[in-house]
Write a protein that holds these residues in place. Structure first.
Motif, PDB file in Angstrom:
ATOM      1  N   LEU A 198       0.829  -1.192   0.000  1.00  0.00           N
ATOM      2  CA  LEU A 198       0.000   0.000   0.000  1.00  0.00           C
ATOM      3  C   LEU A 198       0.872   1.253   0.000  1.00  0.00           C
ATOM      4  O   LEU A 198       1.697   1.454   0.885  1.00  0.00           O
ATOM      5  N   GLY A 199       0.702   2.093  -1.047  1.00  0.00           N
ATOM      6  CA  GLY A 199       1.420   3.348  -1.115  1.00  0.00           C
ATOM      7  C   GLY A 199       2.892   3.233  -1.437  1.00  0.00           C
ATOM      8  O   GLY A 199       3.653   4.185  -1.234  1.00  0.00           O
ATOM      9  N   ARG A 200       3.321   2.093  -1.999  1.00  0.00           N
ATOM     10  CA  ARG A 200       4.745   1.904  -2.282  1.00  0.00           C
ATOM     11  C   ARG A 200       4.924   1.271  -3.650  1.00  0.00           C
ATOM     12  O   ARG A 200       4.545   0.127  -3.874  1.00  0.00           O
ATOM     13  N   PHE A 201       5.487   2.052  -4.602  1.00  0.00           N
ATOM     14  CA  PHE A 201       5.766   1.555  -5.945  1.00  0.00           C
ATOM     15  C   PHE A 201       7.181   0.955  -5.953  1.00  0.00           C
ATOM     16  O   PHE A 201       8.001   1.282  -5.086  1.00  0.00           O
ATOM     17  N   PRO A 202       7.487   0.070  -6.906  1.00  0.00           N
ATOM     18  CA  PRO A 202       8.814  -0.557  -6.903  1.00  0.00           C
ATOM     19  C   PRO A 202       9.969   0.436  -6.927  1.00  0.00           C
ATOM     20  O   PRO A 202      11.030   0.177  -6.355  1.00  0.00           O
TER      21      PRO A 202
ATOM     22  N   LYS B 177      11.787  12.762   2.222  1.00  0.00           N
ATOM     23  CA  LYS B 177      10.396  12.560   1.800  1.00  0.00           C
ATOM     24  C   LYS B 177       9.602  11.947   2.945  1.00  0.00           C
ATOM     25  O   LYS B 177      10.092  11.090   3.671  1.00  0.00           O
ATOM     26  N   VAL B 178       8.368  12.426   3.080  1.00  0.00           N
ATOM     27  CA  VAL B 178       7.419  11.868   4.038  1.00  0.00           C
ATOM     28  C   VAL B 178       6.141  11.554   3.272  1.00  0.00           C
ATOM     29  O   VAL B 178       5.641  12.395   2.505  1.00  0.00           O
ATOM     30  N   SER B 179       5.598  10.351   3.461  1.00  0.00           N
ATOM     31  CA  SER B 179       4.342   9.982   2.809  1.00  0.00           C
ATOM     32  C   SER B 179       3.497   9.178   3.780  1.00  0.00           C
ATOM     33  O   SER B 179       4.012   8.501   4.678  1.00  0.00           O
ATOM     34  N   ALA B 180       2.200   9.278   3.601  1.00  0.00           N
ATOM     35  CA  ALA B 180       1.269   8.547   4.453  1.00  0.00           C
ATOM     36  C   ALA B 180       0.071   8.127   3.624  1.00  0.00           C
ATOM     37  O   ALA B 180      -0.387   8.863   2.752  1.00  0.00           O
ATOM     38  N   THR B 181      -0.419   6.927   3.900  1.00  0.00           N
ATOM     39  CA  THR B 181      -1.613   6.403   3.232  1.00  0.00           C
ATOM     40  C   THR B 181      -2.528   5.789   4.283  1.00  0.00           C
ATOM     41  O   THR B 181      -2.062   5.063   5.176  1.00  0.00           O
ATOM     42  N   TYR B 182      -3.792   6.104   4.170  1.00  0.00           N
ATOM     43  CA  TYR B 182      -4.798   5.556   5.089  1.00  0.00           C
ATOM     44  C   TYR B 182      -5.948   4.985   4.272  1.00  0.00           C
ATOM     45  O   TYR B 182      -6.430   5.617   3.325  1.00  0.00           O
ATOM     46  N   SER B 183      -6.375   3.771   4.643  1.00  0.00           N
ATOM     47  CA  SER B 183      -7.470   3.104   3.946  1.00  0.00           C
ATOM     48  C   SER B 183      -8.377   2.439   4.967  1.00  0.00           C
ATOM     49  O   SER B 183      -7.908   1.857   5.952  1.00  0.00           O
ATOM     50  N   ASN B 184      -9.701   2.529   4.722  1.00  0.00           N
ATOM     51  CA  ASN B 184     -10.656   1.902   5.628  1.00  0.00           C
ATOM     52  C   ASN B 184     -11.909   1.531   4.857  1.00  0.00           C
ATOM     53  O   ASN B 184     -12.321   2.242   3.922  1.00  0.00           O
TER      54      ASN B 184
END
Length: 964
Positions: A104-108, A228-235
């Motif tokens: 989640l939220g991370r490409f190769p 870099k800072v990234s965040a992903t939230y899913s519900n």
């Protein structure tokens, strides 16, 4: 793709809807409510359900809990990404390759283009810092490629249609498909391939999930850092509602060391008409024996016009917000609202030393030649107009790009045999750089003796000794030069404002037939409207670029204002490039420089009057500004068929395009020579011109897959495809800006009546899925292209400027082109954690303009990739090498057959990560581990000249992620 709410929607109405996405969104919402009402169970069903036994309820609850547990099993990592990508390829209707997120939220890779370069048939070009920017598919350049996001066309911040992938952080992408074959149901506009980027769905991993990533990077060449800072939230809330949100912020500093030939190479004319070369020696024909006559052995002689060496520093700041809401009130209905909003703020500052060595009678002595090339000379004239004036060149680029894509998508299963899909979206890109880019030159003003020797290196040997004994190279390194050693010279202030807006509407339908080997009939209509406006703001149109040059130059010491504010000796600068040339620079602050020039207002000007900065300030340039509106409407019908061991599709897509373009024209009314290679043009008042054009294409397509068994399958495909001209090539613009430095060339931007590229393409692919998550594939393809757009070049043309003949460049439709190629792909994943992935693509291209055969520009004849991985337990290790062969990047640069070539390059990346537990993971990634450089040459097979050079250095990123 899916198909329309109404196949009878008129084209005009579809076009009108495309211009009113809000109205269509409301219509989709209303349709959603109607469909929801239709799929609600009747009242009696609820009463009957209340009589269900407690035992049945318990079993149902247990089953739901088990299902939910199974759904929440997260499969992540490089192996899982490769597995998903291989399944997408295997089950695709046509020839396709894919890349999937590792989690989640991370490409190769940190860059989407870099990830795409791992798959068959894809090559990329790189921007500052070595970051992937433009994508080419199957040997055809970015202009042959269409890029979409969730099947919606992405607006671009450049003058054309080709998408710059550096504006899009990879963190908001869950996957990318490169579709190489054509189907009637797939959006038109690509001949090389269609790249569709996909965002994640909250239902990909039901339940509540989140991840926070922090990364820091360092470049070993430049010693510059980034973060870099990234965040992903899913519900998900039950099975009906899901929400996904993402945010990214990155700040990275990069450096690119560069060398090149801004002024190009000078080549004498050739008297033989068959050579089709009248020369570009603006200062006069190169005359080694000084007899003032072009002797037979001097015809076609080549010498350096200008060369430069320096460094470009860039700070890339990226922010991105993404979101998706999915509502699934029943199995028959799904409503999705999603969008992304990004900003790329990446100002560049280039510090370069420039040497304008262009030949002029009396300027060169002790001339040495070899094999038709001047390899050495001395510049020792005491004439201020002829001596070499080493230049301090400062280039800044203001690039702030705001992009967004928003849309609403509705899936509705009306009956067991009839499904509909509707989608409405708006995609925008905005970059306002008008007048904020600078190309400013300070010129050294002391008498000197300079020797130049071409050694075959990317930068010639140069030695400049001033009359006071100071040496240029050692003096720059020791700080021996200051403001009083420089005069103002060229002041180029430019930049364009680009606004690109695309509105689209898609209405598709699918009718399940299940008779006569017909599975379903797909049908649909699609309408888009694209409005692209460009306003160039510069000081070339008003002569302001030369306002402070020649006799009106000001000594920088007199000017004051702390203009020269830096002494630069970049670490590891041009390591590996041999030769004697400056490796230290004086950097000047452009804002301080412009402020000092304004503060000089009112001082006497040598040619009369007083200095007034407003006369040098940038203004709107109508000659390269335009307004282009493009409306497209397409209809398709496609039959999907299958038998015991085969499946197929056949269909046709009808496409109508209307283009309206506006631009401005202005003739040169007078031309003033300020000095050698320094002119000011005065233009007549601009006159608006407009062009309208339209065309209709029928695009048939057929695909067939034969399944020999459950492991081996053969794909065949044939189709007619099209790619529209680049947007700026539709605008009837023209410019003669290069007369300012003595290059008498008129460049036409294009016209609305340019025909699109069209191609008959054929595909065959044999795919052997011999083991679980493993495959060996072989594909061949051919594309017979008509109306391919290239550049014509005419010399000695009278455009109405007394005493001067011009070179004229313009885009034209070429006669034809042919591209053939093959692709080999291999992937094997062992159960012990090891894996290997490899691909090789080879293509051969030929094109013709009239009777002349030319290579297609920007097409690499071969690309390859090799990746190794190990992933087991908490450890994940991988390394990938991507190789691009040498290719022609520009044709006929200094005459027929003298082509610019980009040298081969191999890009090596490696990654390692360790997962301490289900919550915490740390990683390290290395990019360009072999310190690859991009070099360019110019030649005809007998002569090879250095043309350009870029070096980016090795970089490493350390990161940590926390999941919850």
């Amino acid at each position: 793709m899916r198909a329309p709410l109404s196949s009878l929607l008129p084209a005009a109405l579809a076009s009108r809807f495309a211009a009113r996405p809000v109205a269509v969104a409301a219509a989709l919402a209303a349709l959603s409510a109607l469909a929801q009402a239709q799929v609600q169970p009747p009242a009696g069903a609820a009463s009957a359900a209340q009589g269900t036994s407690a035992e049945t309820d318990a079993k149902a609850k247990a089953k739901d809990a088990a299902d939910q547990t199974l759904e929440r099993v997260e499969v992540s990592g490089t192996r899982a990404s490769l597995q998903r990508s291989l399944n997408l390829k295997r089950n695709a209707a046509g020839v396709q390759d894919s890349i999937s997120a590792t989690e989640l939220g991370r490409f190769p890779d940190d860059n989407v283009a870099d990830s795409l370069s791992h798959i068959t048939g894809v090559s990329i070009s790189r921007t500052a810092g070595g970051e992937g920017q433009k994508v080419s598919v199957r040997g055809l350049g970015p202009e042959y490629t269409l890029t979409t996001f969730n099947n919606r066309i992405l607006a671009t911040d450049g003058a054309g249609r080709d998408f710059a992938f550096d504006v899009l952080p990879s963190d908001i992408i869950s996957g990318a498909d490169v579709v190489k074959s054509a189907q009637a149901s797939v959006m038109e506009g690509a001949i090389g391939g269609l790249v569709n980027l996909r965002s994640a769905s909250p239902f990909d991993q039901p339940g509540q999930h989140g991840v926070l990533r922090v990364e820091g990077d360092r470049n070993l060449m430049s010693k510059l850092n980034g973060a870099k800072v990234s965040a992903t939230y899913s519900n998900t809330f039950g099975k009906e509602l899901g929400v996904l949100l993402g945010v990214v912020y990155a700040d990275r500093k990069v450096r690119t060391d560069t060398a090149g030939n801004d002024g190009g190479w000078t080549r004498n004319p050739i008297s033989d008409p068959a050579a089709n070369w009248t020369g570009n020696a603006w200062g006069g024909n190169i005359d080694p024996n000084g007899n003032g006559v072009l002797d037979p052995d001097e015809e076609g002689l080549i010498g350096p016009g200008q060369f430069r060496v320096g460094t470009i520093q860039e700070q890339k700041k990226r922010t991105a917000l993404s979101g998706k809401v999915e509502w699934r009130p029943s199995d028959a209905l799904k409503l999705t609202v999603d969008g992304i909003k990004t900003r790329l703020n990446s100002p560049q500052v280039g510090y370069q030393q420039s040497f304008y060595t262009l030949f002029s009678p009396g300027r060169w002595s002790n001339i040495k030649t070899s094999n038709g090339v001047v390899t050495g000379f001395t510049m020792d004239s005491a004439n201020p107009d002829l001596m070499l004036n080493p230049e301090l060149l400062n280039l800044t680029t203001h690039r702030v790009v705001d992009s967004s894509v928003y849309g609403i998508n509705l899936d509705w299963k009306a009956t067991e045999t009839l499904k509909f899909n509707g989608d409405v979206y708006q995609s925008t890109s905005r970059r306002h750089s008008g007048g904020q880019d600078t190309y400013t030159v300070l010129r050294m003003n002391q008498p000197n003796v300079t020797t130049v020797n071409l050694t075959g290196s990317q930068v010639p040997d140069i030695k400049t000794t001033f009359s006071d004994g100071r040496d240029l190279i050692t003096g720059l390194a020791s700080g021996a030069f200051g403001p009083s050693d420089f005069n103002t010279h060229y002041l180029g202030l430019s930049g364009d404002n680009i606004d690109d807006k695309i509105r689209g509407l898609t209405l598709n339908g699918a009718w399940a037939v299940d008779r006569f080997n017909i599975d379903q009939i797909q049908f649909g209509v699609q309408a888009t409207r694209r409005d692209k406006n460009r306003d160039l703001v510069d000081n070339a149109i008003n002569g302001g670029e030369n306002y402070y040059s020649g006799t009106n130059a000001i000594n920088v010491g007199t000017l004051g204002g702390n203009v020269l504010d830096q002494h630069l000796t970049p670490p590891n600068f041009m390591n590996g490039v041999s030769g004697s040339f400056p490796r230290s620079f004086l950097g000047f602050d452009v804002p301080n420089y412009l402020a000092a020039l304004q503060a000089y207002n009112g001082k006497p000007r040598p040619d009369g009057g007083v200095y007034d900065f407003s006369l040098a300030a940038p203004v709107w340039n109508p000659l390269q500004s335009y307004r282009v509106r493009e409306k497209t409407t397409s209809f398709f019908v496609q039959a999907d068929l299958s038998g015991d061991k085969w499946n197929a599709d056949v269909g046709v897509r009808l496409v109508k395009t209307k283009t309206s373009a506006k631009a401005w024209d202005a003739k040169i009314s007078s031309l003033t020579e300020n000095g050698p290679f320094n002119y000011t043009a005065v233009y007549a008042d601009p006159v608006q011109i407009g062009q309208d054009a339209s065309y209709t294409y029928g695009l048939p397509a057929a695909n067939f897959v034969w399944h020999f068994d459950d492991k081996l399958q053969l794909r065949l495909g044939a189709a007619k495809t099209m790619a529209r001209p680049s947007v700026e090539q539709l605008a009837p613009t023209s410019t003669t800006a290069s007369v300012a430095w003595g290059d008498f060339t008129q460049v036409y931007g294009g016209n609305a009546e340019l025909k699109p590229y069209s191609a008959k393409q054929y595909d065959a692919s044999l795919e052997w899925y011999y083991a679980r998550n493993s495959a060996l594939t072989f594909a061949v393809f051919q594309k017979d292209i008509k109306n391919q757009i290239t550049t014509s070049w005419q010399t000695g043309v009278d455009i109405g400027v007394p005493g001067h003949l011009f070179n004229v460049m313009k885009p034209i439709n070429g006669d034809k082109a042919k591209v053939r190629g093959m692709e080999i792909g291999f992937q094997h994943l062992w159960d012990n954690g090891f894996g290997v992935r490899a691909q090789y693509t080879r293509n051969r291209s030929r094109s013709w303009v009239g009777a002349e055969e030319r290579p297609l520009e920007g097409i690499a004849p071969a690309t390859s990739s090799l990746g190794l991985l190990y992933e087991k337990g908490p450890w994940s290790l991988s390394a990938t090498a991507d190789h691009t062969d040498e290719f022609v990047s520009a044709i006929n640069v200094i005459g027929p057959g003298f082509n610019e070539r980009a040298k081969a390059i191999t890009w090596l990346t490696a990654q390692a990560s360790y997962e301490f537990n289900q919550w915490l993971k740390v990683s390290i990634e290395g990019r360009n581990l072999t310190d690859a450089k991009q070099a360019y040459t110019l030649g005809d097979g007998k002569i090879t000249l250095p043309q350009g050079y870029n070096r980016w250095g090795r970089a490493f990123t350390i990161g940590a992620s926390i999941k919850f």
